[in-house]
Design a protein around this motif. Structure first.
Motif, PDB file in Angstrom:
ATOM      1  N   TYR A 145      69.295  27.545  -2.331  1.00  0.00           N
ATOM      2  CA  TYR A 145      69.255  27.797  -3.962  1.00  0.00           C
ATOM      3  C   TYR A 145      70.155  27.228  -4.683  1.00  0.00           C
ATOM      4  CZ  TYR A 145      65.520  31.320  -3.725  1.00  0.00           C
ATOM      5  OH  TYR A 145      64.304  32.020  -3.678  1.00  0.00           O
ATOM      6  N   GLN A 146      69.851  26.771  -5.758  1.00  0.00           N
ATOM      7  CA  GLN A 146      70.738  26.469  -6.948  1.00  0.00           C
ATOM      8  C   GLN A 146      71.884  25.411  -6.197  1.00  0.00           C
ATOM      9  OE1 GLN A 146      72.444  29.365  -9.474  1.00  0.00           O
ATOM     10  NE2 GLN A 146      70.485  30.091  -9.890  1.00  0.00           N
ATOM     11  N   GLY A 180      73.316  24.595  -3.211  1.00  0.00           N
ATOM     12  CA  GLY A 180      74.240  25.060  -2.226  1.00  0.00           C
ATOM     13  C   GLY A 180      74.404  26.205  -1.848  1.00  0.00           C
ATOM     14  N   PHE A 181      73.519  27.250  -2.236  1.00  0.00           N
ATOM     15  CA  PHE A 181      73.652  28.673  -1.585  1.00  0.00           C
ATOM     16  C   PHE A 181      72.513  28.712  -0.698  1.00  0.00           C
ATOM     17  CE2 PHE A 181      75.216  29.219  -6.065  1.00  0.00           C
ATOM     18  CZ  PHE A 181      76.376  29.863  -5.785  1.00  0.00           C
ATOM     19  N   VAL A 182      73.041  28.799   0.609  1.00  0.00           N
ATOM     20  CA  VAL A 182      72.346  28.873   1.799  1.00  0.00           C
ATOM     21  C   VAL A 182      71.643  30.193   2.176  1.00  0.00           C
ATOM     22  CG1 VAL A 182      71.913  27.972   4.079  1.00  0.00           C
ATOM     23  CG2 VAL A 182      73.345  26.769   2.727  1.00  0.00           C
ATOM     24  N   VAL A 183      70.529  30.572   1.885  1.00  0.00           N
ATOM     25  CA  VAL A 183      70.179  31.909   2.278  1.00  0.00           C
ATOM     26  C   VAL A 183      69.871  32.074   3.807  1.00  0.00           C
ATOM     27  CG1 VAL A 183      68.499  33.753   1.608  1.00  0.00           C
ATOM     28  CG2 VAL A 183      69.110  31.771  -0.203  1.00  0.00           C
TER      29      VAL A 183
END
Lengths: 128, 128
Positions: free
Chosen positions: A104-105, A107-110
């Motif tokens: 997400y966005q 760089g945010f690895v969920v």
DNA sequence: CTCATTGCAAAACGTTTGCACAAAA
DNA sequence: TTTTGTGCAAACGTTTTGCAATGAG
């Protein structure tokens, strides 16, 4: 501790959590346990919850600043918090699909997600 | 109190929350406030947070048993909790559309929802 | 016997509140 | 002046821990 040894109180707490329709507050767990095993102390409930959490069969659910506990391994689900009566329910539907690894966005690895729905439970919606 | 009167400390705390990239823990708010106004007490931070919450310009975010605070009125958003560094970020994307009034599982009337994503923030994902 | 588990009480932790004093209007 | 805001310390509710006693193997 090589093989897990079971005690009556631990079993009761496990069962209480397994049977509940949603995560339970500690006071609830204590009350339900005491109805089976009178005289159980609060410390034992906390100690057993910690044990079960470390072991993975139970996990905490923090909701509106209150910590509740529920049995693990019941599949992907979410929670519904009734704004009228305060009870928390388990919902077996999931309104999203977020595969592990989604980014997400930039760089945010969920890895996981948690959804809480707020509103009125069936009983409270019917009442008014 | 007829018209809201502003004090330096209240302004600092508001600004700290407004500037933050995500909800802040109380200890964080205290530390950031103290760097502007040395000698501020913890009670003042709590009292001001309560004031701002009652007034609606700030609201609490409970996450993993820790209460954090963020400025309100920044639009619909959700939170990302980094499982590596523990920081919490604001995500301006919303992966679901759940109109208020949606009914789930025969009777649960949804008024609002809250999503928390867990995983690795950009910095931690890059590190390893 | 030995060792895990328990209840109780005390401690620890985060948050709130009473109170006397300082700051603002 | 009156009123609001502050720091400090005490109080409070929740969770954890030390310890002596109990229970299980």
């Amino acid at each position: 501790m090589t093989a897990p040894r079971s005690t009556k109180q631990r079993d009761v707490i496990s069962r209480v959590l397994e049977i509940a329709e949603g995560p339970l507050a500690v006071a609830d767990i204590l009350a339900r346990t005491q109805s089976d095993v009178p005289g159980v102390g609060l410390a034992t409930v906390y100690r057993t919850l910690k044990l079960l959490c470390d072991q993975g069969s139970v996990h905490p659910v923090t909701l509106d600043g209150e910590t509740r506990y529920e049995a693990s391994g019941r599949g992907h689900h979410h929670h519904f918090s009734c704004t009228a009566c305060g009870r928390v329910f388990t919902l077996h539907a999931c309104p999203v699909s977020i595969p592990s690894g989604t980014v997400y966005q930039g760089g945010f690895v969920v890895e996981a997600h948690e959804i809480t729905l707020y509103g009125r439970c069936p009983a409270c919606a019917a009442t008014g």
